[in-house]
Design a protein around this motif. Structure first.
Motif, PDB file in Angstrom:
ATOM      1  N   ASP A  42       0.828  -1.216   0.000  1.00  0.00           N
ATOM      2  CA  ASP A  42       0.000   0.000   0.000  1.00  0.00           C
ATOM      3  C   ASP A  42       0.861   1.263   0.000  1.00  0.00           C
ATOM      4  O   ASP A  42       0.523   2.256  -0.639  1.00  0.00           O
ATOM      5  CB  ASP A  42      -0.934   0.014   1.208  1.00  0.00           C
ATOM      6  N   TYR A  46       0.773   4.128  -2.713  1.00  0.00           N
ATOM      7  CA  TYR A  46       0.521   5.519  -2.344  1.00  0.00           C
ATOM      8  C   TYR A  46       1.607   6.421  -2.920  1.00  0.00           C
ATOM      9  O   TYR A  46       1.318   7.481  -3.470  1.00  0.00           O
ATOM     10  CB  TYR A  46       0.459   5.667  -0.819  1.00  0.00           C
ATOM     11  N   GLY A  50      -0.628   8.082  -5.323  1.00  0.00           N
ATOM     12  CA  GLY A  50      -1.313   9.049  -4.480  1.00  0.00           C
ATOM     13  C   GLY A  50      -2.735   8.610  -4.210  1.00  0.00           C
ATOM     14  O   GLY A  50      -3.173   7.551  -4.648  1.00  0.00           O
ATOM     15  N   THR A  51      -3.463   9.415  -3.489  1.00  0.00           N
ATOM     16  CA  THR A  51      -4.873   9.158  -3.220  1.00  0.00           C
ATOM     17  C   THR A  51      -5.518  10.440  -2.740  1.00  0.00           C
ATOM     18  O   THR A  51      -4.852  11.303  -2.154  1.00  0.00           O
ATOM     19  CB  THR A  51      -5.067   8.032  -2.181  1.00  0.00           C
ATOM     20  N   THR A  54      -6.709  10.452   2.367  1.00  0.00           N
ATOM     21  CA  THR A  54      -5.567   9.905   3.101  1.00  0.00           C
ATOM     22  C   THR A  54      -5.905   9.540   4.545  1.00  0.00           C
ATOM     23  O   THR A  54      -5.042   9.057   5.261  1.00  0.00           O
ATOM     24  CB  THR A  54      -4.394  10.899   3.091  1.00  0.00           C
ATOM     25  N   LEU A  57      -4.900   6.190   5.851  1.00  0.00           N
ATOM     26  CA  LEU A  57      -3.476   5.873   5.778  1.00  0.00           C
ATOM     27  C   LEU A  57      -2.702   6.309   7.022  1.00  0.00           C
ATOM     28  O   LEU A  57      -1.609   5.830   7.279  1.00  0.00           O
ATOM     29  CB  LEU A  57      -2.854   6.518   4.536  1.00  0.00           C
TER      30      LEU A  57
END
Length: 192
Positions: A42, A46, A50-51, A54, A57
């Protein structure tokens, strides 16, 4: 080119800073259930992709911001940055006694830096690279599309279905992997 190391800080189940070292070729991550194998994958995803959200996370046991930092190394990097497509990476290429490398980091922490005489905001939406001249992380690209075309992460997890990854097309990950592995053989007299 390969991921040489990954530094995960306050990311999901990893509290504090943890460094994982990889080797060239295929790397296997094994361990007991719930030891963090999937979290490592993961973290790589990331960093590369990216995402927008967050919140899942962040390690819940700490209020310090999380981050994922990586070293991508390889003797092919100088040749890659000579290609016009990737020339924006040229000033971010570092070198040590073993091989050239890039250092990059992604974090949702908002930082304002000065880059090329302008104020620039780093906020996790783009992956910043370490600039050896200015001694800071900077965003050389504006958007992540070019970085994503350079880094192709295809993890094969224990529960991955074969049909998810078996595609031998020359532009697909498995096809490129087979071509790279067989290149030495293809250059032999017998093959030719």
């Amino acid at each position: 080119m390969y991921f040489k190391s990954l530094t995960i800080t306050n990311f999901k189940s990893f509290k504090g800073e943890h460094q994982i070292t990889f080797s060239k070729g295929i790397n296997y991550i094994v361990g007991d259930n719930n030891c963090g194998k999937s979290t490592i994958v993961d973290a790589l995803r990331y960093l590369a992709e990216g995402t927008r959200d967050t919140s899942a996370l962040q390690n819940k046991a700490t209020s310090e911001d999380f981050s994922v930092e990586a070293i991508i190394a390889g003797n092919d990097l100088p040749q890659i940055v000579e290609d016009k497509k990737y020339s924006k990476f040229k000033n971010y290429l570092l070198a040590d006694q073993t091989e050239p490398y890039f250092r990059m980091r992604r974090s949702p922490k908002i930082e304002e830096i000065e880059q090329n005489g302008k104020k620039v905001k780093l906020d996790g939406k783009k992956v910043p690279f370490w600039n050896p001249e200015t001694q800071q992380f900077e965003n050389p690209l504006g958007i992540d599309a070019l970085f994503k075309s350079l880094v192709d992460i295809v993890p094969v997890l224990a529960d991955t279905s074969t049909s998810d990854i078996v595609d031998f097309g020359s532009t697909k990950t498995l096809g490129r992997l087979i071509a790279a592995i067989s290149q030495e053989f293809q250059d032999t007299k017998g093959w030719k």
